[in-house]
Scaffold this active site. Sequence first.
Site, PDB file in Angstrom:
ATOM      1  N   SER A  13       9.754  13.327 -13.784  1.00 28.86           N
ATOM      2  CA  SER A  13       9.490  12.675 -12.503  1.00 28.86           C
ATOM      3  C   SER A  13       9.464  11.166 -12.756  1.00 28.86           C
ATOM      4  O   SER A  13       9.554  10.729 -13.902  1.00 28.86           O
ATOM      5  CB  SER A  13       8.168  13.166 -11.922  1.00 28.86           C
ATOM      6  OG  SER A  13       7.128  12.826 -12.791  1.00 28.86           O
ATOM      7  N   GLY A  18      13.026   7.956  -5.605  1.00 27.98           N
ATOM      8  CA  GLY A  18      12.679   7.275  -4.351  1.00 27.98           C
ATOM      9  C   GLY A  18      13.605   6.103  -4.096  1.00 27.98           C
ATOM     10  O   GLY A  18      14.098   5.912  -2.972  1.00 27.98           O
ATOM     11  N   CYS A 383      -7.966  -7.006   1.926  1.00 25.48           N
ATOM     12  CA  CYS A 383      -8.929  -5.944   2.223  1.00 25.48           C
ATOM     13  C   CYS A 383     -10.191  -6.061   1.359  1.00 25.48           C
ATOM     14  O   CYS A 383     -11.023  -6.921   1.615  1.00 25.48           O
ATOM     15  CB  CYS A 383      -8.242  -4.590   2.115  1.00 25.48           C
ATOM     16  SG  CYS A 383      -9.115  -3.320   3.046  1.00 25.48           S
ATOM     17  N   HIS A 512      -3.561  -5.072   5.560  1.00 30.37           N
ATOM     18  CA  HIS A 512      -2.609  -5.006   4.439  1.00 30.37           C
ATOM     19  C   HIS A 512      -1.232  -5.442   4.927  1.00 30.37           C
ATOM     20  O   HIS A 512      -0.364  -4.593   5.181  1.00 30.37           O
ATOM     21  CB  HIS A 512      -2.505  -3.568   3.907  1.00 30.37           C
ATOM     22  CG  HIS A 512      -3.751  -3.067   3.261  1.00 30.37           C
ATOM     23  ND1 HIS A 512      -3.949  -3.143   1.905  1.00 30.37           N
ATOM     24  CD2 HIS A 512      -4.851  -2.492   3.771  1.00 30.37           C
ATOM     25  CE1 HIS A 512      -5.141  -2.617   1.611  1.00 30.37           C
ATOM     26  NE2 HIS A 512      -5.706  -2.222   2.733  1.00 30.37           N
ATOM     27  N   GLU A 514       1.167  -6.463   3.421  1.00 33.90           N
ATOM     28  CA  GLU A 514       2.255  -6.106   2.485  1.00 33.90           C
ATOM     29  C   GLU A 514       3.043  -4.879   2.942  1.00 33.90           C
ATOM     30  O   GLU A 514       4.208  -4.721   2.608  1.00 33.90           O
ATOM     31  CB  GLU A 514       1.708  -5.865   1.073  1.00 33.90           C
ATOM     32  CG  GLU A 514       0.707  -4.733   0.909  1.00 33.90           C
ATOM     33  CD  GLU A 514      -0.732  -5.146   1.185  1.00 33.90           C
ATOM     34  OE1 GLU A 514      -0.946  -6.250   1.727  1.00 33.90           O
ATOM     35  OE2 GLU A 514      -1.644  -4.364   0.856  1.00 33.90           O
TER      36      GLU A 514
END
Length: 536
Positions: A13, A18, A383, A512, A514
């Site tokens: 993996s 992705g 955060c 967030h 980002e």
Amino acid sequence: MTKYIFITGGVLSSVGKGVTTASVGLLIKSMGYNVTAIKIDPYLNVDAGTMSPYAHGEVFVTEDGGETDLDLGHYERFLHINLSKKNNITTGQIYLSVIMRERKGDYLGATVQIIPHITDEIKSRIREIARESGADVVLVEIGGTVGDIEGLPFLEAARQMRLEEGFENTMFIHVALVPTLKTTGEQKTKPVQHSVQELRRIGIQPDVIVARCETPLTPEARRKIALYSNVPPEAVISNHDVETIYEVPLILKSQGVDRSIAKRLGLEYREPDLSRWIRFVEKVKNACRTVTIAMVGKYTHLRDSYMSIIEALRHAAAHLSVKPVLIWIEGTDIEQGKISVEDALNSVEGAVILPGFGKRGAEGKMRAIKYLREHGIPTIGICFGLQLMVIEFSRNVLGLKDANSTELDPNTPHPVVDLMKGQRHIDRLGGTMRLGAKSIWLVRGTRAYEAYGGRDVVYERHRHRYYINTRYINAFEKAGFRVSGYSFENHEEVIEIMELRGNFVYMGTQAHPEFKSRPLEPAPLYLYFMKNVLRI
Ligand code: GLN
């Protein structure tokens, strides 16, 4: 007719499935087709929200408040779209809904089984996303590697979809590692052969093999993989290491992946327009001025924990033609005296105080924050980062001894960061934080207002339970730490952004930003921060 592309993985993996999925998606989208992407995670957790970043990397938050796998971040960044929490399917979700339906009596009389009930549920979720997104092409990345027990129902569902949707509407891409033996420099194809055999045993013949390798795949390795995998050599694609992941679509395109996909799925081929993407990649690669950014956090040993922040910094930096050099600073290393704050920070040009949870490393991080504030180093807190900046300020500027967050010290005399009221009576941790996109009202005349280009309201994604205690706002404001963004949750004010008055950026956000940063459209707050670091 919707087209489905299933992406499976072999050998190991984390080989870049992705990014491969996102890159294939970008190529198809650039041909003018509507694309969406689904990540399947075969674990039993309902979502990624309850998993440690150490085990799983960052939890990516979607616009609709899903706590999802970080691959959705790749999809959103490459495809420049917002996805829903539905785009991350887990075994936990599938079983939960099938079992709940069984208890309701929906299957009355039937023996509820993996085939067909679990596989039907998987297929119906994939098709629901296809329907709701209206996508021409749906990419379905199946997490883990072929051969894992828990992945089997998903592969079986994919196999059934090939029959039901038709051969011409479904395609399988298998991404597998081709290791190079250090001693001989030879690319070894046996692991790929085995994983393809495993896939075929399940009844899936891949159409394309993407070989993840260190250096470009040799003709010999390509020939072997093609022969043993039962695909033509041009369907074996080299996905070798490159300087930046954003280059992957370009190396896939150079091997004609876009054409093969179009041909295989009966889509009209249109030359993908990648001109803006290519310009972005060139900027990433050609930037020679470096900018040193301290990354102050707690999970710094697994960089994937902060993936979207790293990417947001890269997007902003590329936009300004500079290259970020990230210096990782672990809060516990400061606490244990392994590094001194001075040594760690004296040469950095800017700093990000990273998000997080819990006590470990927090005091160390606050020592770093004090140094950054006192030395006028541009700093942005995300955060938990904002919360720690507020605690540090309360202690060292307002003189509130032992000020803290009730997350870190429930008995603090000065709870400057506290549990949100709506969070006080929850009885379960999964999916209950303040999640997803929320509006933020910006205060005119502040840096935040300027950063967002003079907009009064912006939307950013959130994931938190604690917030800045509004009781202390007057004291903060008087001392020059002002509120520049706020919102409301259940009629209660939530401080969203704070910034120090003065001549350097010292700002924290409860959100967030980002998660919404894109290569071609950096997040405004990161861009503003980076500009200020560079003094432009
Ligand atoms: N632990 C903090 C909270 O729950 C911050 C969370 C975060 O940084 N995402 O509010």
